[in-house]
Design a protein around this motif. Sequence first.
Motif, PDB file in Angstrom:
ATOM      1  N   ALA A  85       7.318  -2.559  59.419  1.00 33.85           N
ATOM      2  CA  ALA A  85       6.525  -3.462  58.193  1.00 33.85           C
ATOM      3  C   ALA A  85       7.793  -4.577  57.665  1.00 33.85           C
ATOM      4  CB  ALA A  85       6.122  -2.478  57.174  1.00 33.85           C
ATOM      5  N   SER A  86       8.854  -3.916  57.522  1.00 34.41           N
ATOM      6  CA  SER A  86       9.937  -4.962  57.090  1.00 34.41           C
ATOM      7  C   SER A  86      10.122  -5.999  58.098  1.00 34.41           C
ATOM      8  CB  SER A  86      11.412  -4.078  57.210  1.00 34.41           C
ATOM      9  OG  SER A  86      11.403  -3.137  56.336  1.00 34.41           O
ATOM     10  N   LEU A  87       9.809  -6.033  59.414  1.00 33.98           N
ATOM     11  CA  LEU A  87       9.871  -7.211  60.306  1.00 33.98           C
ATOM     12  C   LEU A  87       8.847  -8.014  60.212  1.00 33.98           C
ATOM     13  CD1 LEU A  87      11.515  -8.626  62.675  1.00 33.98           C
ATOM     14  CD2 LEU A  87      10.532  -6.828  64.228  1.00 33.98           C
ATOM     15  N   VAL A 136       2.326   1.684  57.952  1.00 37.92           N
ATOM     16  CA  VAL A 136       2.761   0.308  58.077  1.00 37.92           C
ATOM     17  C   VAL A 136       2.100  -0.318  56.746  1.00 37.92           C
ATOM     18  CG1 VAL A 136       2.779  -1.876  59.455  1.00 37.92           C
ATOM     19  CG2 VAL A 136       3.532   0.268  60.523  1.00 37.92           C
ATOM     20  N   GLU A 137       0.943  -0.298  56.786  1.00 38.64           N
ATOM     21  CA  GLU A 137      -0.013  -0.858  55.807  1.00 38.64           C
ATOM     22  C   GLU A 137       0.062  -0.495  54.340  1.00 38.64           C
ATOM     23  OE1 GLU A 137      -3.814  -0.289  57.559  1.00 38.64           O
ATOM     24  OE2 GLU A 137      -3.740  -1.855  59.275  1.00 38.64           O
ATOM     25  N   GLY A 138       0.740   0.534  54.315  1.00 36.77           N
ATOM     26  CA  GLY A 138       1.275   0.928  52.856  1.00 36.77           C
ATOM     27  C   GLY A 138       0.209   1.864  52.599  1.00 36.77           C
ATOM     28  N   SER A 151       6.243   1.359  51.215  1.00 37.00           N
ATOM     29  CA  SER A 151       5.981   0.063  50.214  1.00 37.00           C
ATOM     30  C   SER A 151       7.379  -0.727  50.371  1.00 37.00           C
ATOM     31  CB  SER A 151       5.938   0.373  48.635  1.00 37.00           C
ATOM     32  OG  SER A 151       5.933  -0.895  47.846  1.00 37.00           O
ATOM     33  N   PRO A 152       7.243  -2.193  50.832  1.00 29.73           N
ATOM     34  CA  PRO A 152       5.938  -2.780  50.613  1.00 29.73           C
ATOM     35  C   PRO A 152       5.094  -2.643  52.037  1.00 29.73           C
ATOM     36  CG  PRO A 152       7.550  -4.082  51.005  1.00 29.73           C
ATOM     37  CD  PRO A 152       8.155  -3.057  50.777  1.00 29.73           C
ATOM     38  N   GLY A 153       3.817  -2.637  52.002  1.00 30.86           N
ATOM     39  CA  GLY A 153       3.094  -2.603  53.144  1.00 30.86           C
ATOM     40  C   GLY A 153       2.808  -4.053  53.743  1.00 30.86           C
TER      41      GLY A 153
END
Length: 292
Positions: A85-87, A136-138, A151-153
């Motif tokens: 998710a961060s990437l 990943v989508e939160g 979070s964040p997703g």
Amino acid sequence: MKLGLNLPSHGVDTSATVAEHARHAEDAGFESVWVGDHLIPAGRPFLDATLVLAAVAAVTERVKLGFGVMVLPLRETAWAAKQIASLQHLSGGRVLLGVGSGGPVHGDAAFRAVGVPFAERGRRTDEALEVLAGLVEGRRMRLDGADVTLSPGAAMPPVLIGAGPERRVARFADEWYPAFSTPAEVSAGVGRLASLAVEHGRPVPQVTVGLSFGLGDVPAGEVDAQVKGLTEYGMSEDAARASLLTGPPERAAERLAELADAGVHRVVGMPFPSDRRRQAELLAEAARRAAV
């Protein structure tokens, strides 16, 4: 056909930095750049795949960022999801998530180092894939008996699954990633996956294929070294030699066209290391000749 390029597998190259290789690939028209994933590789150093791709994200604008492939059971699932998710946020949604369970080439030393039994890697991969997209989508997901929300997703990237049970590909993958496969092997595999996908009520995965290539005048010793490297991944010497893409760009264009006819929508090239930048240019030229 989309064209990807492997960055230096060990993340370090005396001829250019990772950033320079990535910018060169983007300028040459490649759709994506890819890095492998090893914790304790045999015989050579290896940078962390996620950090390499984050560095690439910072110096490129268009090229997609591919894990080729992330060895998912070496990571806690929540941490893997957080990294992905961060990437996605750092790159503007350019991640392509290749996933694998890790074979003998990774050795069980890496799995011992993180407290994961080597024999459980397949089961752990499937369990991670069950919840990865939601994490990943939160979304709130149940993980080891607890509710977890990250979070964040971010948008879940396309999932490519390489070697392993075809049922895993049919169940979880957006794309099948049978590295170093011939057109005939791709055609046969697509037929099997079509039946399995129907059973799971999912579309037939698209196909991405990896190719180790050395175009132009390449010394025989360098070809032999590439063959040896592929045999470390379980291929026979004959199969490894047959899988290599060598010769002039015209011959490479013929192979790319054959793969396109077999149903391949992306080829990821792993250049011979002596002149990676020139090899990238020759593969791009072959793709233009193939008009795929």
